[in-house]
Scaffold this active site. Structure first.
Site, PDB file in Angstrom:
ATOM      1  N   ASP C 141       0.905  -1.175  -0.121  1.00 40.52           N
ATOM      2  CA  ASP C 141      -0.027  -0.158  -0.084  1.00 40.52           C
ATOM      3  C   ASP C 141       0.871   1.287   0.060  1.00 40.52           C
ATOM      4  O   ASP C 141       1.873   0.940  -0.076  1.00 40.52           O
ATOM      5  CB  ASP C 141      -0.684  -0.071   1.400  1.00 40.52           C
ATOM      6  CG  ASP C 141      -2.307   0.533   0.845  1.00 40.52           C
ATOM      7  OD1 ASP C 141      -2.436   1.307   0.275  1.00 40.52           O
ATOM      8  OD2 ASP C 141      -3.130   0.142   1.586  1.00 40.52           O
ATOM      9  N   ASP C 201      -9.654   3.813  -4.247  1.00 40.01           N
ATOM     10  CA  ASP C 201     -10.237   2.470  -3.835  1.00 40.01           C
ATOM     11  C   ASP C 201     -11.683   2.467  -4.224  1.00 40.01           C
ATOM     12  O   ASP C 201     -12.421   3.622  -4.550  1.00 40.01           O
ATOM     13  CB  ASP C 201     -10.276   2.525  -2.431  1.00 40.01           C
ATOM     14  CG  ASP C 201      -9.102   2.218  -1.685  1.00 40.01           C
ATOM     15  OD1 ASP C 201      -7.996   2.013  -2.269  1.00 40.01           O
ATOM     16  OD2 ASP C 201      -9.302   1.808  -0.698  1.00 40.01           O
TER      17      ASP C 201
END
Lengths: 484, 484, 484, 484
Positions: C141, C201
């Site tokens: 991430d 996202d």
């Protein structure tokens, strides 16, 4: 971090202590490009003295690109001996003898824009040479910079090298950045320079869009370009105006007044708004063939007094409406205002639309910043009565300007300057002192008043403006809130 | 990486362990700019204690720019002795004695915005000095940063130096970045600071566009500027709200309530939305001349309880429609919602259009994030009945506020705070504890309910808002899905 | 540098030799967020085996954030013993024993997005630990990256450290970048990773705009954000699709099918277009409560065969028209096409408008790239007749899917897979081999043909799509221009 | 920094002294992509000689990607022996023997775009090898650059390594950057290269938008992409045209004429505007199957003479209006003009709208730059009468072109070239010399005149253009203001 639209500068001074109000003068580029030589500079300087332009403040003669022929074996620049047969020091000395100053040009790259040698990597050598000649000013361009741009840091570091080099010479030299707003110099150049171009190059058009000047905002402009119109550059000031400050000015580029591409009223807008925004005022035309009308524009002391006001801040665009486009597809009206050091306010009603309009300026709009600056009550200024002066009211007649050009005008007695409504000698009496003394020539003509919470109205012609200075009737410019 | 709109923070704590809910207090800039001195700070602090503001949580007195006169021969900053004749340590000690804390200002540049000495290159020396004085807070500006910006890394590295310096002092000091959203601090400042400005400077206008605040989004804003309106700043939060987190908040700038540029209902929107978005709440007005109406706005404990909610997250703009512009050319309505730590939800129906409107909030919109968070079935919350509380329902009356100002209000007995619907003492009982105890003052007035899958409707006036807290009827805020 | 829309990759292989077609599997985040533990992973894996999902290719079980409790005194990460009482190696071993693989999560920052310890500065230590556990996959991430972003170089350098660390372990580990398209990973990540997220996202909505996902393009997106809808992410692929390549795929984020926020036909669009664009296919729902209809979507072998096609390239949006908006304000129709390794073409007619429409796909549009690729004559493909297969024509019935879930479905005999129109065992026979063998399950149902220079028409429902594979009638997929 | 739209270049020369007018030749990519081999190159070269193309100036045979098989154990690139069985030196020698030159391809990355070995890190080794083979030209691509981009400095530094390496070989090699306008090469590449691509890859379409070429401006284009149409690329030149200069040209990508995707008149626009803008002219089609009509387009000496004019500057888009869109949704008309070295002017009236139009070009628009360049009076050019030549007036007939292709055309006697209106031998007589000699073939046909302050009108068909050269009637191209 801003108080009433003006950066607070205690003990204000520029990074090198000079140029506390915007530089004024002449640069050959707009009219002559590379066609430069000794006599052009010296003849122009003489005319500027004769026409009274020097004494209005236009005292820098800036030689632009194309003056060198390369570097000598020790790495020093060499002037073109055909163009400058007497050498550069002679030019500087002669100008100094006339009460003028000498400006020089180079680029923060490997070439100048005209592909003559640039100063990147030679900063100290070049600065030393110029200082030895008696140079007073450097216009420093951005061509051929070898990709050393893209973030403020890259441009800051590159321009800072010359800043340090100039300081190191020990001579006071105005440092004028010409990097066209690239990497946002209005955000970093004030600590290393005296002025910084904030847009692509100007051209002699009032508002015509041009594909080579693609941006309409100075901020985030990836391609400053050139062929930017007067209105294009003016509107690019709106967002960044707070970064103009004493000793370090946003430079809107050289003036086109006199070059033939605009109408008289358009040139008036151009000159007025450069003055209002504390831009350097560099004449960019052929002084030797200047028309009386154009001399009258360049010579308006009431407008120059705005430019040279000790407040040293740019104007604020309070509102702007798009409407009534002309043949270029552009049309707008706008109100710009500026607070002045003595408590006066200046404002401009600009009509850049296609037809004449009645336009209004309210005291609330003029004093918007005071009204929203944490005053927690209506500011006193809104409750006053203000006298309104039209700063073009005493524009020099073409007859008078013609006499100046012909050398037949009477000598201006600086000691009695208040006797002239159209001429002024700033060499004898600074604008700041003239304003204190209420010199007639600095105030134009009274055309009305604005009462408490009132509105000023005027009919403004197509592609024209009204330019006004207002002062409190009761206090002749005294500030009510001295404590602030 | 986000759960239901809230960043998951196990063992949540800020980078330095303090400021877990947004800082509250007063900063002199908006109302006084550079006109600062010892008595202004101390008198203001006393009034804040007297008016109950300290006990509502406003406990930082932040001295902004223009307090120093330079550095001494050893490089330490020296305060202006005319403004601060007793010295800075005296100010800090006196404030501490009043139960207040002391905030200081500098800039990550060579000058402060007002051109006083900046801290760039002097970080440890300055931090040590402030710690020795007993400073509790640093507002750290972005002026004159020498071009050290343009990528997040350049700004991070510059601001990190002071972060390390403050930590190195050993004193707990709230570190408040004031870099106006430049280089996206909401993307990197949370690991080195306690709050970070996310826009250009506010001005006292509800929604008037200003050419000096050119961006309408915080992201990718090349020129934060100043003179940003309340609605401009609010909408800049929508994209970045997820980066507000416990101990590190997006700072929407100091409050303008009381400064005279907005209507009462506009100030209510301003204060409410700053609270909803977990912005630091710094009063930016003259406390000594505060009107009862404005004190009532600053003093609404039900709204402050949103701001100080342990959830420490900002609100979400669930929808926004542009319509019905007012004279500024702006018009919109919007729904903002926020989940709270005890399972309650807050929502605001904002009418920033030109006329009164009936507006709706559906349970689906309020719980949109739950409904789309992988629940693979309709979330239980949509099937519940929710009581609706109007958080401005118990706004303190002007009479009551006037008594506080006059010193004639009865003393609030912290032990029986539930007896007051409009006053609260957070010093005695934290907001978190008060919410657990269902303190009346933190809930406003019940105005309705929303049934399963239902809709709440309200008529919202022009430039006004409805601000509501809803809680499950059956469970008094218990969460259905405790396992999550 | 691109041939017919496909990057030419002689001896195509990924940077680490694995993941030549997009990874498939399951990740817990969308449905469970931080609520992870050993039994969730193992029970899910078992269900995936039982339901036939493993044998369709879904073989990675990816454990997302929130699995650790910190680092031990030697700097190694420690798993949460309450969540993972048997230790991580046990999880990996058990998964391996089931024919599944094990994926792990961390962040290229000082924290994970959930504020657990990140791997920045600990890359080799963490890679070594994971390799020792038997980890097969890393989702990496971008949270808390300390401002190390802003140019491709800053992000490349940061992510490359882990790439080198993983390689150094000697274990083959799929390296999946999750930096949300920040700094344009589609322009540099393919030489150091196996996939790279290209947007903010996803959330479980078909096309609802959300203020937290402000960009509509992947390129130049200053704030990827989250809460991006299916259509938002899909359209962000259009500009960058050429950068999907064998071994290094643009990752459109985990699938939301089954999470309840979209209709069945919307999920079909979602799944189909992720497959068409060679995105990794990570199930993001609770497998243990999967409905028959949603299992049928995840299990369509004819659609997965597109995703796993050896061509390994993304689809091209040939046209898009905005019209007929629904209640979200969005409305469009579009044609996407993709060339396949065996000479077939796939195309999707997407109706994301508000009403049913008759839509057309011309051979010219489908083969536009061939028609404009320097062929200097009409390409032969335009003169052929093509059979059209509807890839959803054999969608598994809910009855059949229910039997799989209940464990009552007959065992699929891999050797006679051509007997099933809806089920497929890719463990036994790869998709590439199945396509060569004309496996019935990989072709859907024939629904028509397109003649020379012809057009295919179909009525497509609101928020739905038609997904087709076409092949040359005469040559069963043989390419006419083999020499090319 | 720009005079009359042309950069002033005293002693103009390119960084390496060659390519003072734009390179011309053939590159295999558009038509053949990776399908390359020795015979393709040599057969094409022979046809180019036979058809007269070499003697029109098309003398570079550029071998594009896919020619190598890797590096040998000493790190040198090795050609594919199946494709190039005689070795590369043989190819170069044979081409040289035909009076042609040899161009080579690589990428400033770890791979070429086709994933063959790139030159990043091997610059000197590769340059040495190419020089040893006798290579005359390098096309240097941008694929797989390991994230070394994002600011001009990063790209400049990367491309400069090869520039230095080529210079170090001692061989004169044209250095052609192919970085698609990434990081604005038009702002830095002229001091290190001979040409630089300014857009994403072209495709064979006149004006169809494509999602893979998302930008409509070259400046600030975050994703150059590919599949850019002729009109897309042309309009991207408008802002940056001033950066084309002698020895360093903006490269609009290889020509698509002959590839079948556009009509004859569209190809005429394409070829004309590439010529007008001093773009390199690289044929991108299969020469061996060239139709007579397409040969006639490539072979128009009057148009090539624009391209090869010693002025070496690009055209200016003086105006553009959007109207009358065709089926692609695009529609515009525009005027482009260009000053030529002998005082002539060229202009193009482009009709990229959907129907035939009568279009006007005024002398004022054509000479806008002179009129606004500080002339302080109407420029003399506006007061002259100008003869107008249609540069497509003498387009070679298909019969004549067919004879060239068939080898039945009479030999062009270079000594009497003025006898041909459609053919020219620039090997024998340079374009500059031919223009001085008023060679018939370089002027098309006279179609009218423009009087003082006049206007030229013509009816221009849909997707077509009028391309004109004008010269002063009185002075046959003499400049009035020689002193400038």
């Amino acid at each position: 971090y801003i108080s009433n639209g003006t950066v607070i500068i205690p003990g204000a001074s520029s990074y090198n202590g000079i140029n506390l109000t915007p530089q004024m003068g002449w640069d050959n580029w707009n009219a002559f490009q590379c066609n430069v030589n000794e006599s052009l500079l010296l003849n122009t300087a003489k005319a500027m003295v004769d026409y009274g332009l020097r004494d209005l403040g236009y005292n820098y003669i800036v030689l632009d690109d194309c003056w060198s022929i390369g570097r000598n074996e020790t790495g020093y620049l060499v002037e073109n001996p055909e163009k400058f047969p007497s050498g550069m020091k002679h030019v500087a000395d002669t100008l100094h003898g006339m009460g003028m100053k000498f400006g020089m040009y180079s680029s923060a790259g490997i070439f100048t824009c005209g592909r003559f040698p640039g100063s990147l990597g030679y900063e100290q050598k070049d600065a030393d040479l110029w200082a030895s000649w008696g140079v007073d000013y450097l216009k420093y361009d951005n061509c051929y910079n070898q990709g050393q741009s893209g973030t403020p840091k890259l441009s800051f570091d590159r321009y800072n090298v010359m800043s340090q080099a100039l300081n190191h010479t020990g001579r006071k030299i105005v440092y004028s950045l010409c990097n066209w707003g690239n990497d946002d110099p209005f955000d970093w150049a004030y600590t290393i320079s005296n002025s910084y171009r904030m847009s692509g190059d100007i051209y002699d058009s009032f508002n015509r869009p041009d594909s080579r000047c693609p941006c309409t905002e100075s901020i985030g402009c990836a391609w400053p370009g050139f062929h930017c119109s007067v209105m294009n550059i003016l509107n690019k000031m709106a967002a960044i105006q707070s970064r103009s400050q004493s000793g370090a000015f946003n430079d809107m580029d050289m003036l086109e007044v006199g070059n033939g591409g605009q109408s008289d009223s358009e040139y008036v807008v151009h000159f007025s708004m450069w003055a209002m925004n504390a831009s350097p005022l560099l004449m960019g035309t052929n002084v030797l063939t200047l028309s009386p009308a154009n001399l009258a524009i360049y010579s308006n002391p009431a407008v120059i007094a705005l430019n040279q006001d000790p407040s040293a801040g740019a104007a604020v665009r309070k509102w702007q409406y798009f409407l009534d486009p002309d043949q270029t597809g552009q049309g707008e009206i706008a109100l710009w205002t500026r607070g002045l050091a003595n408590g006066d306010q200046a404002f401009a009603l600009i009509n850049a639309a296609n037809t004449s309009m009645t336009m209004n300026a309210t005291l609330y709009d003029i004093f918007l910043d005071a009204a929203t600056a944490g005053a927690y009550q209506t500011p006193a200024v809104l409750g006053e009565t203000w006298d309104v002066y039209d700063l073009w009211g005493n524009r020099m007649s073409n007859t008078e300007a013609g006499m100046l050009i012909n050398g037949t005008a009477p000598t201006l007695d600086a000691m009695s300057m208040s006797n002239s409504t159209s001429r002024y000698n700033a060499t004898a009496t600074s604008y700041a002192d003239g304003l204190k003394a209420n010199a007639t020539a600095l105030y134009g003509t009274k055309v009305g008043e604005i009462g408490p919470m009132g509105t000023f109205s005027a009919t403004i012609g197509r592609h024209s403006l009204g330019l006004y200075r207002i002062r409190q009737r009761s206090g002749a410019g005294m500030r009510k809130r001295d404590g602030l």
